[in-house]
Scaffold this motif. Structure first.
Motif, short mmCIF file in Angstrom:
data_model
loop_
_atom_site.label_atom_id
_atom_site.label_comp_id
_atom_site.label_asym_id
_atom_site.label_seq_id
_atom_site.Cartn_x
_atom_site.Cartn_y
_atom_site.Cartn_z
N ASP A 1 -4.74 -53.57 -6.95
CA ASP A 1 -5.56 -53.83 -5.78
C ASP A 1 -4.80 -54.68 -4.77
O ASP A 1 -5.30 -55.67 -4.25
N GLY A 2 -3.57 -54.29 -4.51
CA GLY A 2 -2.69 -55.06 -3.62
C GLY A 2 -3.19 -55.19 -2.20
O GLY A 2 -3.04 -56.24 -1.58
N ALA A 3 -3.81 -54.14 -1.66
CA ALA A 3 -4.28 -54.21 -0.28
C ALA A 3 -5.34 -55.30 -0.12
O ALA A 3 -5.30 -56.07 0.85
N ARG A 4 -6.26 -55.40 -1.07
CA ARG A 4 -7.28 -56.45 -0.99
C ARG A 4 -6.64 -57.82 -1.12
O ARG A 4 -6.97 -58.75 -0.38
N ARG A 5 -5.70 -57.96 -2.06
CA ARG A 5 -5.04 -59.26 -2.25
C ARG A 5 -4.26 -59.68 -1.02
O ARG A 5 -4.29 -60.85 -0.64
N VAL A 6 -3.58 -58.75 -0.35
CA VAL A 6 -2.84 -59.08 0.87
C VAL A 6 -3.83 -59.53 1.94
O VAL A 6 -3.57 -60.51 2.66
N GLY A 7 -4.96 -58.82 2.07
CA GLY A 7 -5.97 -59.23 3.04
C GLY A 7 -6.49 -60.62 2.76
O GLY A 7 -6.65 -61.43 3.68
N ASP A 8 -6.74 -60.93 1.48
CA ASP A 8 -7.22 -62.27 1.11
C ASP A 8 -6.18 -63.33 1.44
O ASP A 8 -6.51 -64.41 1.95
N ASN B 1 7.00 -45.11 -6.99
CA ASN B 1 5.82 -44.41 -6.49
C ASN B 1 5.16 -43.58 -7.57
O ASN B 1 3.93 -43.60 -7.72
#
Length: 171
Positions: free
Chosen positions: A147-154, A73
């Motif tokens: 930018d993990g959140a965007r990649r997970v969404g994609d 973290n």
């Protein structure tokens, strides 16, 4: 404790006024260890010590240099803030902090310093270099995708067959 004690001993080898330091121990540090660090910190007018903070991201954003262990973290917070940092990984019981510090140092994003008896001397030598803005090698920020959140969404959208996910606007 080992890192904070070494850092304060390193500062004792440097001229007063070269740095202004805020040491945040964390609320779980043993009382006698906090007191020992406080005694070291009070020897210098350019050091403040806190047992904890709820504003660590704000403090990181304001810092010129971060000296920290290599927990996941904290490392991600340092990278997200794009702050110069000296990472001193925990030696045991697992190697994940050491691997993370080594990888980030190879990318030029942090300096990695191994723990050991001479840590204070090595920090005293490294701090002026780091504060002067010198990097261990040219930073390769593009190698780290935060930018993990965007990649997970994609990935989720692709898995369920959507071309894009439409999120409602919130007022």
């Amino acid at each position: 404790f080992f890192l904070m004690e070494a850092y304060l001993r390193a500062l004792a080898q440097l001229p007063v006024g070269l740095t202004r330091s805020l040491v945040v121990t964390g609320p779980l540090m043993a009382g006698e260890q906090f007191e020992a660090l406080s005694r070291l910190a009070t020897r210098r007018q350019d050091v403040a010590i806190l047992p904890y903070t709820t504003d660590l991201p704000v403090l990181l954003a304001e810092a010129d240099l971060v000296v920290s262990m290599g927990g996941y973290n904290t490392s991600v917070e340092i990278l997200a803030a794009r702050k110069p940092a000296i990472i001193v990984p925990r030696a045991a019981p697992r190697a994940e902090q050491r691997m993370r510090a080594s990888l980030l140092a190879r990318l030029g994003l942090v300096w990695a310093a191994e723990p050991g008896e001479d840590l204070a001397e090595r920090l005293a030598a490294l701090l002026p270099e780091a504060l002067a803005g010198r990097r261990p090698c040219p930073p390769q920020w593009q190698a780290v995708d935060l930018d993990g959140a965007r990649r997970v969404g994609d990935l989720l959208a692709a898995k369920v067959g959507l071309s894009q996910i439409c999120a409602p606007e919130f007022a």
